[in-house]
Write a protein that holds these residues in place. Sequence first.
Motif, PDB file in Angstrom:
ATOM      1  N   LEU A   1     -28.923  41.759 -29.124  1.00 26.89           N
ATOM      2  CA  LEU A   1     -28.284  41.130 -27.970  1.00 26.89           C
ATOM      3  C   LEU A   1     -29.032  39.864 -27.563  1.00 26.89           C
ATOM      4  N   ALA A   2     -30.360  39.894 -27.611  1.00 25.81           N
ATOM      5  CA  ALA A   2     -31.153  38.703 -27.270  1.00 25.81           C
ATOM      6  C   ALA A   2     -30.847  37.550 -28.220  1.00 25.81           C
ATOM      7  N   VAL A   3     -30.731  37.827 -29.512  1.00 27.01           N
ATOM      8  CA  VAL A   3     -30.389  36.777 -30.487  1.00 27.01           C
ATOM      9  C   VAL A   3     -28.994  36.237 -30.207  1.00 27.01           C
ATOM     10  N   HIS A   4     -28.046  37.141 -29.977  1.00 28.29           N
ATOM     11  CA  HIS A   4     -26.674  36.722 -29.683  1.00 28.29           C
ATOM     12  C   HIS A   4     -26.627  35.789 -28.477  1.00 28.29           C
ATOM     13  N   LEU A   5     -27.324  36.169 -27.415  1.00 27.41           N
ATOM     14  CA  LEU A   5     -27.307  35.359 -26.194  1.00 27.41           C
ATOM     15  C   LEU A   5     -28.024  34.029 -26.390  1.00 27.41           C
ATOM     16  N   ALA A   6     -29.091  34.015 -27.173  1.00 27.39           N
ATOM     17  CA  ALA A   6     -29.775  32.747 -27.466  1.00 27.39           C
ATOM     18  C   ALA A   6     -28.839  31.818 -28.218  1.00 27.39           C
ATOM     19  N   CYS A   7     -28.123  32.328 -29.205  1.00 24.37           N
ATOM     20  CA  CYS A   7     -27.179  31.497 -29.960  1.00 24.37           C
ATOM     21  C   CYS A   7     -26.060  30.984 -29.058  1.00 24.37           C
ATOM     22  N   TRP A   8     -25.524  31.851 -28.199  1.00 23.78           N
ATOM     23  CA  TRP A   8     -24.477  31.418 -27.268  1.00 23.78           C
ATOM     24  C   TRP A   8     -25.005  30.307 -26.371  1.00 23.78           C
ATOM     25  N   PHE A   9     -26.203  30.493 -25.834  1.00 26.07           N
ATOM     26  CA  PHE A   9     -26.813  29.508 -24.942  1.00 26.07           C
ATOM     27  C   PHE A   9     -26.983  28.176 -25.671  1.00 26.07           C
ATOM     28  N   LEU A  10     -27.524  28.213 -26.869  1.00 22.07           N
ATOM     29  CA  LEU A  10     -27.764  26.980 -27.626  1.00 22.07           C
ATOM     30  C   LEU A  10     -26.459  26.253 -27.937  1.00 22.07           C
ATOM     31  N   ASP A  11     -25.412  27.000 -28.237  1.00 26.39           N
ATOM     32  CA  ASP A  11     -24.119  26.389 -28.562  1.00 26.39           C
ATOM     33  C   ASP A  11     -23.374  25.888 -27.338  1.00 26.39           C
ATOM     34  N   ASN A  12     -23.480  26.614 -26.218  1.00 27.81           N
ATOM     35  CA  ASN A  12     -22.622  26.337 -25.071  1.00 27.81           C
ATOM     36  C   ASN A  12     -23.297  25.642 -23.900  1.00 27.81           C
ATOM     37  N   LEU A  13     -24.586  25.835 -23.698  1.00 28.77           N
ATOM     38  CA  LEU A  13     -25.261  25.240 -22.544  1.00 28.77           C
ATOM     39  C   LEU A  13     -26.313  24.206 -22.915  1.00 28.77           C
ATOM     40  N   GLN A  14     -27.071  24.486 -23.951  1.00 27.15           N
ATOM     41  CA  GLN A  14     -28.209  23.631 -24.288  1.00 27.15           C
ATOM     42  C   GLN A  14     -27.861  22.153 -24.433  1.00 27.15           C
ATOM     43  N   PRO A  15     -26.740  21.796 -25.070  1.00 26.47           N
ATOM     44  CA  PRO A  15     -26.474  20.364 -25.261  1.00 26.47           C
ATOM     45  C   PRO A  15     -26.437  19.544 -23.967  1.00 26.47           C
ATOM     46  N   GLY A  16     -26.097  20.157 -22.858  1.00 30.00           N
ATOM     47  CA  GLY A  16     -25.997  19.410 -21.605  1.00 30.00           C
ATOM     48  C   GLY A  16     -27.182  19.564 -20.668  1.00 30.00           C
ATOM     49  N   LEU A  17     -28.238  20.250 -21.100  1.00 29.81           N
ATOM     50  CA  LEU A  17     -29.363  20.532 -20.213  1.00 29.81           C
ATOM     51  C   LEU A  17     -30.598  19.710 -20.557  1.00 29.81           C
ATOM     52  N   PRO A  18     -31.356  19.322 -19.542  1.00 29.49           N
ATOM     53  CA  PRO A  18     -32.597  18.601 -19.815  1.00 29.49           C
ATOM     54  C   PRO A  18     -33.721  19.494 -20.339  1.00 29.49           C
ATOM     55  N   GLY A  19     -33.789  20.746 -19.919  1.00 21.42           N
ATOM     56  CA  GLY A  19     -34.810  21.668 -20.410  1.00 21.42           C
ATOM     57  C   GLY A  19     -34.344  22.304 -21.707  1.00 21.42           C
ATOM     58  N   ARG A  20     -35.288  22.789 -22.518  1.00 22.72           N
ATOM     59  CA  ARG A  20     -34.927  23.446 -23.779  1.00 22.72           C
ATOM     60  C   ARG A  20     -35.166  24.948 -23.661  1.00 22.72           C
ATOM     61  N   LEU A  21     -34.274  25.700 -24.255  1.00 23.72           N
ATOM     62  CA  LEU A  21     -34.403  27.152 -24.248  1.00 23.72           C
ATOM     63  C   LEU A  21     -35.635  27.560 -25.039  1.00 23.72           C
ATOM     64  N   VAL A  22     -36.477  28.386 -24.429  1.00 21.19           N
ATOM     65  CA  VAL A  22     -37.701  28.876 -25.062  1.00 21.19           C
ATOM     66  C   VAL A  22     -37.528  30.320 -25.532  1.00 21.19           C
ATOM     67  N   ALA A  23     -36.896  31.151 -24.688  1.00 20.90           N
ATOM     68  CA  ALA A  23     -36.773  32.569 -25.022  1.00 20.90           C
ATOM     69  C   ALA A  23     -35.662  33.219 -24.220  1.00 20.90           C
ATOM     70  N   VAL A  24     -35.144  34.308 -24.774  1.00 20.06           N
ATOM     71  CA  VAL A  24     -34.192  35.177 -24.085  1.00 20.06           C
ATOM     72  C   VAL A  24     -34.782  36.571 -24.133  1.00 20.06           C
ATOM     73  N   ARG A  25     -34.896  37.202 -22.972  1.00 20.44           N
ATOM     74  CA  ARG A  25     -35.420  38.558 -22.858  1.00 20.44           C
ATOM     75  C   ARG A  25     -34.303  39.468 -22.352  1.00 20.44           C
ATOM     76  N   VAL A  26     -34.138  40.595 -23.009  1.00 21.99           N
ATOM     77  CA  VAL A  26     -33.134  41.585 -22.613  1.00 21.99           C
ATOM     78  C   VAL A  26     -33.859  42.883 -22.305  1.00 21.99           C
ATOM     79  N   ALA A  27     -33.709  43.359 -21.075  1.00 18.78           N
ATOM     80  CA  ALA A  27     -34.331  44.620 -20.648  1.00 18.78           C
ATOM     81  C   ALA A  27     -33.244  45.662 -20.424  1.00 18.78           C
ATOM     82  N   GLU A  28     -33.439  46.815 -21.047  1.00 20.64           N
ATOM     83  CA  GLU A  28     -32.532  47.944 -20.833  1.00 20.64           C
ATOM     84  C   GLU A  28     -32.963  48.766 -19.632  1.00 20.64           C
TER      85      GLU A  28
END
Length: 126
Positions: free
Chosen positions: A87-114
């Motif tokens: 799930l963390a990988v999936h969300l990182a890929c979604w973020f990079l494809d959908n949000l990252q291009p328009g943001l000044p900061g770069r995604l470093v990590a996605v943490r998923v806690a159950e």
Amino acid sequence: MGTFEIAKRFRFEAAHRIGGLPKGHPCGRVHGHSYQVEVRLAAERLTAPGFVTDFGELAPLGKYLQATFDHQLLNDVLDVEPTSENLAVHLACWFLDNLQPGLPGRLVAVRVAETATSWAEYRVEP
């Protein structure tokens, strides 16, 4: 010089079952979690008025989580085994494809806690 980092946490409720586990393993049965997803972003410089990224610009991730995962059986939503790691990988890929291009900061990590004590983290290579 240093690096600035921010984090934003989101929540959703969902169920899953993990295949391929030994007979009797509790995670092999359908069970639910109150998931917490945390994204971390970094930048070497701040944008005006002093942000890595405005937290409001991360709202689309929260909407995606609610629309796609909240009160769902993750086995029906994901095309991989619904572990926190996947799930963390999936969300990182979604973020990079959908949000990252328009943001000044770069995604470093996605943490998923159950749970409050168990989490998986996927770190994005720079």
